[in-house]
Write a protein that holds these residues in place. Structure first.
Motif, PDB file in Angstrom:
ATOM      1  N   MET A 245      33.331  48.526  38.404  1.00 50.68           N
ATOM      2  CA  MET A 245      33.930  49.860  38.401  1.00 50.68           C
ATOM      3  C   MET A 245      33.590  50.621  39.678  1.00 50.68           C
ATOM      4  SD  MET A 245      33.281  51.128  34.481  1.00 50.68           S
ATOM      5  CE  MET A 245      34.372  50.665  33.128  1.00 50.68           C
ATOM      6  N   LEU A 246      32.333  50.573  40.079  1.00 52.97           N
ATOM      7  CA  LEU A 246      31.913  51.261  41.302  1.00 52.97           C
ATOM      8  C   LEU A 246      32.626  50.688  42.521  1.00 52.97           C
ATOM      9  CD1 LEU A 246      28.102  51.539  40.500  1.00 52.97           C
ATOM     10  CD2 LEU A 246      29.665  53.476  40.818  1.00 52.97           C
ATOM     11  N   ASN A 247      32.749  49.358  42.573  1.00 55.56           N
ATOM     12  CA  ASN A 247      33.450  48.721  43.689  1.00 55.56           C
ATOM     13  C   ASN A 247      34.904  49.171  43.760  1.00 55.56           C
ATOM     14  OD1 ASN A 247      31.206  47.210  44.435  1.00 55.56           O
ATOM     15  ND2 ASN A 247      31.796  45.431  43.219  1.00 55.56           N
ATOM     16  N   ILE A 248      35.571  49.189  42.606  1.00 63.39           N
ATOM     17  CA  ILE A 248      36.998  49.514  42.576  1.00 63.39           C
ATOM     18  C   ILE A 248      37.234  50.997  42.862  1.00 63.39           C
ATOM     19  CG2 ILE A 248      39.025  49.608  41.074  1.00 63.39           C
ATOM     20  CD1 ILE A 248      37.949  47.016  39.764  1.00 63.39           C
TER      21      ILE A 248
ATOM     22  N   GLY B 233      38.898  38.706  42.228  1.00 64.97           N
ATOM     23  CA  GLY B 233      38.837  39.752  43.240  1.00 64.97           C
ATOM     24  C   GLY B 233      40.157  40.440  43.504  1.00 64.97           C
ATOM     25  N   ASP B 234      41.221  40.000  42.841  1.00 59.28           N
ATOM     26  CA  ASP B 234      42.546  40.568  43.074  1.00 59.28           C
ATOM     27  C   ASP B 234      42.877  41.601  42.004  1.00 59.28           C
ATOM     28  OD1 ASP B 234      45.502  40.790  43.551  1.00 59.28           O
ATOM     29  OD2 ASP B 234      45.084  39.125  44.920  1.00 59.28           O
ATOM     30  N   PHE B 235      43.652  42.607  42.376  1.00 65.33           N
ATOM     31  CA  PHE B 235      44.086  43.630  41.423  1.00 65.33           C
ATOM     32  C   PHE B 235      45.215  43.134  40.524  1.00 65.33           C
ATOM     33  CE2 PHE B 235      42.651  47.004  44.645  1.00 65.33           C
ATOM     34  CZ  PHE B 235      41.462  47.214  43.980  1.00 65.33           C
ATOM     35  N   ALA B 236      46.021  42.189  40.999  1.00 60.30           N
ATOM     36  CA  ALA B 236      47.246  41.805  40.298  1.00 60.30           C
ATOM     37  C   ALA B 236      46.978  40.915  39.092  1.00 60.30           C
ATOM     38  CB  ALA B 236      48.190  41.081  41.260  1.00 60.30           C
ATOM     39  N   THR B 237      47.932  40.933  38.166  1.00 54.77           N
ATOM     40  CA  THR B 237      48.036  39.926  37.122  1.00 54.77           C
ATOM     41  C   THR B 237      49.121  38.946  37.575  1.00 54.77           C
ATOM     42  OG1 THR B 237      47.352  41.407  35.341  1.00 54.77           O
ATOM     43  CG2 THR B 237      48.700  39.509  34.712  1.00 54.77           C
ATOM     44  N   PHE B 238      48.789  37.656  37.593  1.00 55.59           N
ATOM     45  CA  PHE B 238      49.690  36.645  38.156  1.00 55.59           C
ATOM     46  C   PHE B 238      50.460  35.930  37.052  1.00 55.59           C
ATOM     47  CE2 PHE B 238      46.453  37.311  41.336  1.00 55.59           C
ATOM     48  CZ  PHE B 238      47.164  37.268  42.537  1.00 55.59           C
ATOM     49  N   ILE B 239      51.742  35.706  37.299  1.00 49.41           N
ATOM     50  CA  ILE B 239      52.610  35.018  36.356  1.00 49.41           C
ATOM     51  C   ILE B 239      53.179  33.757  37.016  1.00 49.41           C
ATOM     52  CG2 ILE B 239      54.622  35.190  34.854  1.00 49.41           C
ATOM     53  CD1 ILE B 239      52.384  37.128  34.114  1.00 49.41           C
ATOM     54  N   SER B 240      53.076  32.641  36.300  1.00 46.41           N
ATOM     55  CA  SER B 240      53.595  31.358  36.777  1.00 46.41           C
ATOM     56  C   SER B 240      54.242  30.614  35.608  1.00 46.41           C
ATOM     57  CB  SER B 240      52.470  30.498  37.369  1.00 46.41           C
ATOM     58  OG  SER B 240      51.731  31.177  38.357  1.00 46.41           O
ATOM     59  N   ARG B 241      54.800  29.448  35.892  1.00 44.90           N
ATOM     60  CA  ARG B 241      55.347  28.531  34.882  1.00 44.90           C
ATOM     61  C   ARG B 241      56.359  29.210  33.947  1.00 44.90           C
ATOM     62  NH1 ARG B 241      52.966  24.132  33.323  1.00 44.90           N
ATOM     63  NH2 ARG B 241      55.165  23.597  32.997  1.00 44.90           N
TER      64      ARG B 241
ATOM     65  N   LEU C 234      37.255  40.789  34.928  1.00 49.19           N
ATOM     66  CA  LEU C 234      36.342  41.885  35.248  1.00 49.19           C
ATOM     67  C   LEU C 234      37.079  43.029  35.935  1.00 49.19           C
ATOM     68  CD1 LEU C 234      33.188  39.955  36.533  1.00 49.19           C
ATOM     69  CD2 LEU C 234      33.625  40.872  34.248  1.00 49.19           C
ATOM     70  N   ARG C 235      38.270  42.720  36.432  1.00 49.49           N
ATOM     71  CA  ARG C 235      39.078  43.749  37.088  1.00 49.49           C
ATOM     72  C   ARG C 235      40.138  44.274  36.120  1.00 49.49           C
ATOM     73  NH1 ARG C 235      39.354  44.369  43.311  1.00 49.49           N
ATOM     74  NH2 ARG C 235      37.103  44.442  43.596  1.00 49.49           N
ATOM     75  N   LYS C 236      41.308  43.644  36.057  1.00 43.45           N
ATOM     76  CA  LYS C 236      42.345  44.180  35.181  1.00 43.45           C
ATOM     77  C   LYS C 236      41.898  44.194  33.731  1.00 43.45           C
ATOM     78  CE  LYS C 236      46.053  46.158  34.088  1.00 43.45           C
ATOM     79  NZ  LYS C 236      46.107  47.593  34.369  1.00 43.45           N
ATOM     80  N   GLY C 237      41.094  43.234  33.339  1.00 44.43           N
ATOM     81  CA  GLY C 237      40.652  43.180  31.956  1.00 44.43           C
ATOM     82  C   GLY C 237      39.598  44.193  31.589  1.00 44.43           C
ATOM     83  N   ALA C 238      39.079  44.909  32.576  1.00 39.35           N
ATOM     84  CA  ALA C 238      38.006  45.854  32.271  1.00 39.35           C
ATOM     85  C   ALA C 238      37.950  46.983  33.298  1.00 39.35           C
ATOM     86  CB  ALA C 238      36.663  45.113  32.207  1.00 39.35           C
ATOM     87  N   ALA C 239      37.284  46.727  34.437  1.00 37.62           N
ATOM     88  CA  ALA C 239      36.982  47.797  35.384  1.00 37.62           C
ATOM     89  C   ALA C 239      38.222  48.404  36.029  1.00 37.62           C
ATOM     90  CB  ALA C 239      36.039  47.266  36.471  1.00 37.62           C
TER      91      ALA C 239
END
Length: 340
Positions: free
Chosen positions: A18-21, A289-297, A317-322
């Motif tokens: 959270m602090l990092n973001i 370390g990325d902000f995005a949620t990635f979609i494939s297949r 730890l990012r989109k799922g939480a912080a």
């Protein structure tokens, strides 16, 4: 003019993130406090170029503070979140404690940003479960176009979802396998996690599902649409950071895979990497370390009418939480508090 903001649980994995973001996204902060339990008192944590010393949560007075991001367990949250809220500080809580409270908004800003306006009932906003957060970002734009009838999801969840103890256990067990003199008995998880997968996250419920699976059902209904049917199987895998999900969707209307791909590419918070070739998809290691949620297949499911399959990967730890918590704070500021 910025905000007076506190990060509660600042020494944990999510609190540090959270602090990092907050620093990365240049959240408008006039004053920031890093709070933790007394056993962590004085521990140093980073906030951009600054080094903060943690303060004692138990003794902290939230009066005059605008926002508190909570990254502690439900038991501690039950004690301290009402105190902060009563003092006039808006709590954005990462635990499961308030997610199903009808008077507390459960928010993923790309999906239901308007819900933050309900914060004033209890001065609390809930952050969803990590596995739910990334999934609903992908579901919402498709639901708006063709109305999702049913979701079947299998998750592949990293050990960081179980905190530092989970990460340490995977590391220690992996080392022990190559050094047979060391102990590999599971402590945090129910079975050996190194070189294994465990179809069991959180406690079992009467119907045979786990609490983690129930969370995905209840939270998707609250965030996206109560009419959507959801069934989930949640699995812990030997990955340090990054959750993956195989999602099968059944729609009310036909949705072509090419149109779905275009819709997802245009949606906020998503990045589509979907090449039908070796390596033309994203894996958990690549999303860290990325902000995005990635979609494939992305592909049609020909076994049902109006069916679609996709693969969804995100840094938990990012989109799922912080990250989601910080995005909620940003949305709250834009729509309600309007300081920064």
């Amino acid at each position: 003019m910025g905000y007076k903001l506190a990060v509660v649980g600042a020494t944990g994995n999510v609190g540090r993130e959270m602090l990092n973001i907050l620093a990365e996204r240049e959240f408008p902060v006039d004053e920031i406090a890093a709070l933790a339990s007394r056993r962590s008192l004085g521990t140093e944590v980073s906030f951009g170029e600054q080094t903060l010393r943690t303060q004692d949560l138990e003794a902290f007075d939230f009066t005059g503070w605008d926002i508190a991001l909570f990254a502690i367990g439900s038991d501690a949250t039950k004690t301290y979140a009402p105190k902060a809220a009563k003092a006039g500080c808006v709590v954005i809580d990462n635990s499961s404690l308030y997610r199903y409270d009808p008077d507390v908004p459960l928010v993923v800003p790309e999906v239901n940003a308007e819900a933050v306006e309900g914060y004033a009932k209890k001065n609390i906003i809930a952050n969803p479960n990590c596995s739910t957060a990334q999934m609903v970002v992908a579901l919402k734009p498709l639901h708006d176009r063709a109305t999702i009838r049913r979701v079947v999801v299998s998750t592949y969840q990293s050990v960081s979802g179980a905190g530092k103890e989970g990460m340490d256990e995977l590391w220690d067990q992996t080392k022990a396998i190559y050094n047979p003199t060391e102990e590999i008995e599971p402590k945090k998880f129910q079975k050996q996690i190194a070189f294994n997968v465990i179809p069991h996250i959180d406690t079992f419920m009467e119907d045979g599902s786990t609490k983690e699976e129930w969370k995905m059902v209840a939270e998707t209904k609250k965030i996206v649409d109560a009419a959507i049917k959801v069934t989930a199987t949640c699995v812990r895998v030997p990955v340090f950071v990054g959750h993956a999900e195989a999602i099968n969707l059944e729609f009310e209307e036909h949705l072509d895979e090419d149109e779905a791909r275009d819709i997802l590419r245009a949606a906020p918070g998503l990045m589509v990497v979907d090449k039908r070739e070796d390596g033309g998809y994203i894996t958990p290691v690549e999303c860290v370390g990325d902000f995005a949620t990635f979609i494939s297949r992305i592909r049609q499911d020909s076994t049902i009418d109006n069916g679609l399959n996709l693969w969804c990967v995100s840094d938990n730890l990012r989109k799922g939480a912080a990250l989601n918590a910080v995005q909620i704070a940003e949305t709250l500021g834009t729509r309600c508090l309007k300081k920064g």
